[in-house]
Motif scaffolding. Structure first.
Motif, PDB file in Angstrom:
ATOM      1  N   GLU A   1     -13.583 -13.893  -8.957  1.00  0.00           N
ATOM      2  CA  GLU A   1     -12.139 -13.706  -9.139  1.00  0.00           C
ATOM      3  C   GLU A   1     -11.833 -12.468  -9.975  1.00  0.00           C
ATOM      4  OE1 GLU A   1     -13.804 -16.425  -9.865  1.00  0.00           O
ATOM      5  OE2 GLU A   1     -13.158 -17.944  -8.450  1.00  0.00           O
ATOM      6  N   SER A   2     -12.224 -11.330  -9.458  1.00  0.00           N
ATOM      7  CA  SER A   2     -11.969 -10.085 -10.175  1.00  0.00           C
ATOM      8  C   SER A   2     -12.051  -8.919  -9.212  1.00  0.00           C
ATOM      9  CB  SER A   2     -12.994  -9.899 -11.306  1.00  0.00           C
ATOM     10  OG  SER A   2     -12.830  -8.657 -11.935  1.00  0.00           O
ATOM     11  N   GLY A   3     -10.960  -8.219  -9.037  1.00  0.00           N
ATOM     12  CA  GLY A   3     -10.979  -7.017  -8.220  1.00  0.00           C
ATOM     13  C   GLY A   3     -11.277  -5.813  -9.099  1.00  0.00           C
ATOM     14  N   GLY A   4     -11.032  -4.624  -8.560  1.00  0.00           N
ATOM     15  CA  GLY A   4     -11.218  -3.420  -9.356  1.00  0.00           C
ATOM     16  C   GLY A   4     -10.027  -3.197 -10.280  1.00  0.00           C
TER      17      GLY A   4
ATOM     18  N   VAL B   1     -26.840   1.152  -6.509  1.00  0.00           N
ATOM     19  CA  VAL B   1     -27.419   0.085  -7.320  1.00  0.00           C
ATOM     20  C   VAL B   1     -26.664  -0.043  -8.638  1.00  0.00           C
ATOM     21  CG1 VAL B   1     -29.487  -0.681  -8.558  1.00  0.00           C
ATOM     22  CG2 VAL B   1     -29.699   0.398  -6.303  1.00  0.00           C
ATOM     23  N   GLY B   2     -26.287  -1.266  -8.983  1.00  0.00           N
ATOM     24  CA  GLY B   2     -25.647  -1.525 -10.268  1.00  0.00           C
ATOM     25  C   GLY B   2     -24.148  -1.318 -10.282  1.00  0.00           C
ATOM     26  N   THR B   3     -23.563  -0.846  -9.187  1.00  0.00           N
ATOM     27  CA  THR B   3     -22.104  -0.727  -9.150  1.00  0.00           C
ATOM     28  C   THR B   3     -21.496  -2.122  -9.086  1.00  0.00           C
ATOM     29  OG1 THR B   3     -22.106  -0.555  -6.735  1.00  0.00           O
ATOM     30  CG2 THR B   3     -22.205   1.511  -7.986  1.00  0.00           C
ATOM     31  N   ASN B   4     -20.226  -2.218  -9.450  1.00  0.00           N
ATOM     32  CA  ASN B   4     -19.596  -3.543  -9.440  1.00  0.00           C
ATOM     33  C   ASN B   4     -19.595  -4.146  -8.036  1.00  0.00           C
ATOM     34  OD1 ASN B   4     -16.624  -3.356  -8.258  1.00  0.00           O
ATOM     35  ND2 ASN B   4     -16.925  -1.502  -9.450  1.00  0.00           N
ATOM     36  N   LEU B   5     -19.555  -3.295  -7.015  1.00  0.00           N
ATOM     37  CA  LEU B   5     -19.571  -3.792  -5.638  1.00  0.00           C
ATOM     38  C   LEU B   5     -20.946  -4.351  -5.277  1.00  0.00           C
ATOM     39  CD1 LEU B   5     -17.492  -0.888  -4.069  1.00  0.00           C
ATOM     40  CD2 LEU B   5     -16.696  -3.179  -4.675  1.00  0.00           C
ATOM     41  N   HIS B   6     -21.989  -3.713  -5.767  1.00  0.00           N
ATOM     42  CA  HIS B   6     -23.341  -4.237  -5.569  1.00  0.00           C
ATOM     43  C   HIS B   6     -23.509  -5.570  -6.293  1.00  0.00           C
ATOM     44  CE1 HIS B   6     -27.876  -3.935  -6.682  1.00  0.00           C
ATOM     45  NE2 HIS B   6     -27.707  -4.703  -5.618  1.00  0.00           N
ATOM     46  N   LEU B   7     -23.017  -5.645  -7.519  1.00  0.00           N
ATOM     47  CA  LEU B   7     -23.166  -6.869  -8.295  1.00  0.00           C
ATOM     48  C   LEU B   7     -22.401  -8.034  -7.668  1.00  0.00           C
ATOM     49  CD1 LEU B   7     -23.040  -5.686 -12.020  1.00  0.00           C
ATOM     50  CD2 LEU B   7     -25.014  -6.198 -10.591  1.00  0.00           C
ATOM     51  N   ALA B   8     -21.259  -7.745  -7.053  1.00  0.00           N
ATOM     52  CA  ALA B   8     -20.503  -8.805  -6.388  1.00  0.00           C
ATOM     53  C   ALA B   8     -21.328  -9.428  -5.262  1.00  0.00           C
ATOM     54  CB  ALA B   8     -19.188  -8.253  -5.849  1.00  0.00           C
ATOM     55  N   ALA B   9     -21.969  -8.583  -4.455  1.00  0.00           N
ATOM     56  CA  ALA B   9     -22.808  -9.095  -3.371  1.00  0.00           C
ATOM     57  C   ALA B   9     -24.036  -9.796  -3.918  1.00  0.00           C
ATOM     58  CB  ALA B   9     -23.218  -7.950  -2.446  1.00  0.00           C
TER      59      ALA B   9
ATOM     60  N   ALA C   1     -13.272 -11.362   3.268  1.00  0.00           N
ATOM     61  CA  ALA C   1     -12.468 -11.894   2.164  1.00  0.00           C
ATOM     62  C   ALA C   1     -12.331 -10.851   1.070  1.00  0.00           C
ATOM     63  CB  ALA C   1     -13.096 -13.165   1.581  1.00  0.00           C
ATOM     64  N   VAL C   2     -11.275 -10.973   0.269  1.00  0.00           N
ATOM     65  CA  VAL C   2     -11.109 -10.130  -0.913  1.00  0.00           C
ATOM     66  C   VAL C   2     -11.608 -10.893  -2.135  1.00  0.00           C
ATOM     67  CG1 VAL C   2      -9.176  -8.797   0.001  1.00  0.00           C
ATOM     68  CG2 VAL C   2      -8.727 -10.922  -1.250  1.00  0.00           C
ATOM     69  N   THR C   3     -11.917 -10.158  -3.202  1.00  0.00           N
ATOM     70  CA  THR C   3     -12.516 -10.785  -4.382  1.00  0.00           C
ATOM     71  C   THR C   3     -11.511 -11.075  -5.491  1.00  0.00           C
ATOM     72  OG1 THR C   3     -13.049  -8.659  -5.414  1.00  0.00           O
ATOM     73  CG2 THR C   3     -14.688  -9.590  -3.912  1.00  0.00           C
ATOM     74  N   GLY C   4     -10.260 -10.699  -5.295  1.00  0.00           N
ATOM     75  CA  GLY C   4      -9.273 -10.897  -6.355  1.00  0.00           C
ATOM     76  C   GLY C   4      -8.841 -12.350  -6.479  1.00  0.00           C
TER      77      GLY C   4
END
Length: 322
Positions: free
Chosen positions: A246-249, A158-166, A221-224
């Motif tokens: 439009e932002s990857g890690g 919860v709250g990780t950038n990957l969670h927030l993307a979804a 798809a990728v998020t970059g």
């Protein structure tokens, strides 16, 4: 005789002065690089690759120390509280310098203000992955399916950038998504996806690539901002008209606030030199990362932009850490 001695003495002075001028004033002792993530993770490997090269360049050890816990808070706090002398650094990223401050509004640390940006090191693409059983193989099919039925997706927590993307996709595109956090065992999420126990997983490319190459999972798809050179066949969300992701890690070095600017500037230049080394780029490729040198000012702008961007996502989605 006396003139000869004088000339020799004068020459010795110039030699010593020249040597002193060539010897860098920073660093003159080992530097500690704190990584708020576990050993063997992509950010840990990035820190070690760059630290190894910096050690070669300077003749001083850059020692990586893993200090994980609380989603990155513990390691971040340790560096924020360290002496601001340039000898304790943080390997930070989107989570530490864009998201945590919004998830913990009472946190005594304000990363955007309590750190001096040094240099961006590398970027890694994040990717939305799907079970081979899912009847969707591209962004359009995924969006259409997720509007019709609930899909289960896994993230590191919860709250990780990957969670927030979804969560951003769910909130802005009317999707039916059920979050299943793998806070303590994210390594189990991808095998679960391959078995069809999950519909989707949001992850970085490093853990996903072996399974993608074997065809055990598929990528949506990728998020970059552009396709990854490591997986050029995977489209970006932007190509399908999905904006806002439009932002990857990304991973960068930060120093405690108040660190002498001379040390920050010197270290930033050292990092730029290190990232130009072909051997460094090759090693970063091993974790599917691209070198991404920057100035301290450019990194500062990135942090400000990411803090604003993800603050809005947290507010709009209502995500909280219980």
């Amino acid at each position: 005789m006396h003139r000869s001695i004088a000339r020799c003495a004068l020459a010795a002075v110039f030699v010593c002065a020249s040597a002193a001028a060539q010897k860098p004033s920073y660093p003159d002792r080992p530097v500690r690089v704190v990584v708020p993530y576990g050993p063997g993770t992509a950010p840990d490997m990035i820190a070690r690759v760059v630290s190894e090269q910096l050690s070669r360049q300077t003749g001083q050890s850059f020692v990586v120390e893993n200090k994980l816990g609380a989603g990155g808070k513990i390691g971040t706090e340790a560096v924020a509280d360290a002496k601001a002398d340039g000898y304790t650094l943080l390997l930070g990223g989107k989570d530490t310098h864009g998201i945590l401050t919004h998830l913990y509004p009472d946190w005594r640390i304000k990363p955007e203000k309590d750190f001096a940006p040094v240099a961006l090191l590398a970027r890694i693409q994040n990717v939305l992955l799907a079970s081979p059983k899912l009847p969707a193989s591209n962004p359009q099919e995924f969006l259409a399916l997720a509007r019709q039925k609930e899909l289960r997706y896994g993230t590191p927590g919860v709250g990780t950038n990957l969670h927030l993307a979804a969560a951003y996709l769910q909130n802005n595109y009317g999707l039916k998504l059920l979050h299943i956090p793998y806070s303590r065992s994210f390594a189990e999420a991808l095998p679960a996806l391959a078995r069809g126990e999950l519909d989707l997983v949001v992850a970085g490319l490093p853990p996903a690539m072996p399974l993608l190459k074997d065809g055990r999972i598929k990528a949506i798809a990728v998020t970059g901002t552009q396709r990854s050179r490591f997986a050029p066949d995977i489209p970006t969300f932007a190509e399908s008209g999905v904006s806002g992701l439009e932002s990857g890690g990304w991973f960068a070095l930060f120093a405690p606030k108040g660190t002498p600017q001379a040390a920050v500037d010197a270290l930033s230049k050292m990092v730029a030199t290190a990232l130009r080394e072909p051997a460094v780029a090759e090693k970063l490729s091993g974790v599917y990362a691209d070198p991404a040198p920057s100035s301290p000012a450019e990194l500062g702008k990135l942090v400000a932009d990411e803090t604003q961007r993800w603050g809005k996502v947290v507010a709009d989605t209502g995500i909280k850490i219980e």
